[in-house]
Design a protein around this motif. Structure first.
Motif, PDB file in Angstrom:
ATOM      1  N   TYR A 105     -21.319 -44.415 -83.912  1.00 56.17           N
ATOM      2  CA  TYR A 105     -20.248 -43.537 -83.437  1.00 56.17           C
ATOM      3  C   TYR A 105     -20.447 -43.204 -81.953  1.00 56.17           C
ATOM      4  CZ  TYR A 105     -17.639 -39.242 -82.652  1.00 56.17           C
ATOM      5  OH  TYR A 105     -16.817 -38.282 -82.116  1.00 56.17           O
ATOM      6  N   VAL A 106     -21.671 -42.864 -81.586  1.00 57.33           N
ATOM      7  CA  VAL A 106     -21.981 -42.541 -80.197  1.00 57.33           C
ATOM      8  C   VAL A 106     -21.734 -43.768 -79.307  1.00 57.33           C
ATOM      9  CG1 VAL A 106     -23.912 -42.010 -78.647  1.00 57.33           C
ATOM     10  CG2 VAL A 106     -23.555 -40.640 -80.695  1.00 57.33           C
ATOM     11  N   TYR A 107     -22.093 -44.936 -79.808  1.00 56.83           N
ATOM     12  CA  TYR A 107     -21.859 -46.175 -79.061  1.00 56.83           C
ATOM     13  C   TYR A 107     -20.363 -46.374 -78.808  1.00 56.83           C
ATOM     14  CZ  TYR A 107     -21.355 -51.135 -78.087  1.00 56.83           C
ATOM     15  OH  TYR A 107     -20.987 -52.328 -77.531  1.00 56.83           O
ATOM     16  N   VAL A 108     -19.550 -46.149 -79.824  1.00 63.96           N
ATOM     17  CA  VAL A 108     -18.090 -46.301 -79.680  1.00 63.96           C
ATOM     18  C   VAL A 108     -17.542 -45.271 -78.683  1.00 63.96           C
ATOM     19  CG1 VAL A 108     -15.876 -46.048 -80.897  1.00 63.96           C
ATOM     20  CG2 VAL A 108     -17.722 -47.386 -81.928  1.00 63.96           C
ATOM     21  N   VAL A 109     -17.992 -44.038 -78.781  1.00 59.16           N
ATOM     22  CA  VAL A 109     -17.530 -42.996 -77.849  1.00 59.16           C
ATOM     23  C   VAL A 109     -17.888 -43.392 -76.422  1.00 59.16           C
ATOM     24  CG1 VAL A 109     -17.863 -40.600 -77.101  1.00 59.16           C
ATOM     25  CG2 VAL A 109     -17.543 -41.105 -79.521  1.00 59.16           C
ATOM     26  N   TRP A 110     -19.121 -43.842 -76.202  1.00 61.12           N
ATOM     27  CA  TRP A 110     -19.549 -44.236 -74.858  1.00 61.12           C
ATOM     28  C   TRP A 110     -18.749 -45.447 -74.377  1.00 61.12           C
ATOM     29  CZ3 TRP A 110     -22.699 -42.173 -71.187  1.00 61.12           C
ATOM     30  CH2 TRP A 110     -22.947 -42.980 -70.074  1.00 61.12           C
ATOM     31  N   THR A 111     -18.628 -46.454 -75.230  1.00 61.49           N
ATOM     32  CA  THR A 111     -17.970 -47.706 -74.847  1.00 61.49           C
ATOM     33  C   THR A 111     -16.511 -47.488 -74.465  1.00 61.49           C
ATOM     34  OG1 THR A 111     -19.453 -48.956 -76.276  1.00 61.49           O
ATOM     35  CG2 THR A 111     -17.409 -50.044 -75.634  1.00 61.49           C
ATOM     36  N   TYR A 112     -15.808 -46.674 -75.227  1.00 62.92           N
ATOM     37  CA  TYR A 112     -14.395 -46.432 -74.922  1.00 62.92           C
ATOM     38  C   TYR A 112     -14.196 -45.284 -73.943  1.00 62.92           C
ATOM     39  CZ  TYR A 112     -13.118 -49.833 -78.406  1.00 62.92           C
ATOM     40  OH  TYR A 112     -12.970 -51.007 -79.094  1.00 62.92           O
ATOM     41  N   GLY A 113     -15.149 -44.382 -73.863  1.00 61.46           N
ATOM     42  CA  GLY A 113     -15.029 -43.251 -72.951  1.00 61.46           C
ATOM     43  C   GLY A 113     -15.391 -43.586 -71.518  1.00 61.46           C
ATOM     44  N   TYR A 114     -16.381 -44.456 -71.336  1.00 64.09           N
ATOM     45  CA  TYR A 114     -16.856 -44.760 -69.986  1.00 64.09           C
ATOM     46  C   TYR A 114     -15.757 -45.285 -69.056  1.00 64.09           C
ATOM     47  CZ  TYR A 114     -19.547 -46.387 -66.064  1.00 64.09           C
ATOM     48  OH  TYR A 114     -20.009 -46.585 -64.792  1.00 64.09           O
ATOM     49  N   VAL A 148     -24.299 -38.842 -74.834  1.00 64.65           N
ATOM     50  CA  VAL A 148     -25.728 -38.892 -74.525  1.00 64.65           C
ATOM     51  C   VAL A 148     -26.498 -37.839 -75.319  1.00 64.65           C
ATOM     52  CG1 VAL A 148     -27.428 -38.454 -72.696  1.00 64.65           C
ATOM     53  CG2 VAL A 148     -25.466 -39.938 -72.250  1.00 64.65           C
ATOM     54  N   LEU A 149     -26.022 -36.594 -75.294  1.00 61.08           N
ATOM     55  CA  LEU A 149     -26.774 -35.518 -75.956  1.00 61.08           C
ATOM     56  C   LEU A 149     -26.782 -35.659 -77.477  1.00 61.08           C
ATOM     57  CD1 LEU A 149     -25.818 -32.456 -73.735  1.00 61.08           C
ATOM     58  CD2 LEU A 149     -27.963 -33.754 -73.748  1.00 61.08           C
ATOM     59  N   VAL A 150     -25.656 -36.057 -78.050  1.00 61.07           N
ATOM     60  CA  VAL A 150     -25.619 -36.262 -79.508  1.00 61.07           C
ATOM     61  C   VAL A 150     -26.454 -37.486 -79.875  1.00 61.07           C
ATOM     62  CG1 VAL A 150     -24.118 -36.859 -81.453  1.00 61.07           C
ATOM     63  CG2 VAL A 150     -23.457 -35.040 -79.886  1.00 61.07           C
ATOM     64  N   GLY A 151     -26.368 -38.547 -79.075  1.00 64.18           N
ATOM     65  CA  GLY A 151     -27.178 -39.732 -79.334  1.00 64.18           C
ATOM     66  C   GLY A 151     -28.664 -39.437 -79.257  1.00 64.18           C
ATOM     67  N   LEU A 152     -29.073 -38.693 -78.229  1.00 65.25           N
ATOM     68  CA  LEU A 152     -30.483 -38.315 -78.112  1.00 65.25           C
ATOM     69  C   LEU A 152     -30.930 -37.469 -79.298  1.00 65.25           C
ATOM     70  CD1 LEU A 152     -30.829 -37.505 -74.300  1.00 65.25           C
ATOM     71  CD2 LEU A 152     -31.934 -39.375 -75.565  1.00 65.25           C
ATOM     72  N   GLN A 153     -30.085 -36.506 -79.700  1.00 64.78           N
ATOM     73  CA  GLN A 153     -30.474 -35.661 -80.832  1.00 64.78           C
ATOM     74  C   GLN A 153     -30.522 -36.481 -82.111  1.00 64.78           C
ATOM     75  OE1 GLN A 153     -31.557 -32.517 -80.210  1.00 64.78           O
ATOM     76  NE2 GLN A 153     -32.364 -32.698 -82.271  1.00 64.78           N
TER      77      GLN A 153
END
Length: 191
Positions: A105-114, A148-153
């Motif tokens: 999920y974090v990967y998708v958010v980053w990939t489409y958000g960036y 980043v913060l959710v992925g790290l957590q």
């Protein structure tokens, strides 16, 4: 295993600090919203940039403290099954949940958000409202902060689960360990 415990402590400390700082945005949001309401109803005037501001403060706060909420177990979970489960089962559920659901999920958010954030920074996007606030690009950056913060957590949760499954949870301070229910409490584990 010491390195995993250090990773859990560092990431959790970062999210705790960010949560403590950004949670103050809630007060700012309430004060700005109150000011907008007083302006509108007491003085029959309105400032568009202030209307943008309280929405933007709320957006920055909620995206920025998501990792802190995950640290505190404040996210939605099916507690009817999770809460009474033994610690090992919680660790297995967390490890599977992080690897199969959270990190993708974090990967998708980053990939489409960036790309959207980069585009916004490219022309220093401001409010769509005439007279609104400049700097929407900064608010949009919180999409990436969230990821980043959710992925790290999530990584910290996975590391904690691995420590539990390896029988080394004692390497973590008490506030970062799993909560134990009922008969699972043992005199040696309460310290």
């Amino acid at each position: 295993m010491q390195i995993l415990a250090l990773i859990v402590r560092l990431i959790s400390g970062l999210n705790w600090l960010v949560g403590q700082v950004l949670s103050w945005l809630a007060l700012g949001c309430v004060l700005v919203c109150f000011t907008v309401v007083v302006q509108r109803y007491a003085f029959s005037t309105s400032t568009l940039w202030m209307q943008d501001l309280y929405v933007w403060l709320g957006g920055a706060m909620f995206t920025g403290v998501a990792g802190f909420a995950l640290l505190r177990n404040d996210h939605v979970r099916v507690d009817v099954f999770y809460r009474p489960a033994p610690v090992r089962r919680k660790a297995i559920a967390d490890l599977i949940g992080v690897l199969i659901f959270l990190l993708p999920y974090v990967y998708v958010v980053w990939t489409y958000g960036y790309p959207a954030v980069a585009r916004s920074w490219g022309y220093y996007e401001g409010s769509a409202n005439i007279g609104g606030m400049p700097g929407l690009f900064i608010l949009k950056s919180f999409i990436l902060v969230f990821a980043v913060l959710v992925g790290l957590q999530g990584l910290a949760m996975a590391a904690r689960a691995i420590l539990v499954l390896a029988g080394r949870e004692e390497l973590l301070p008490a506030h970062l360990r799993y909560e134990r229910q009922g008969s699972e409490h043992h005199a040696g584990e309460i310290a």
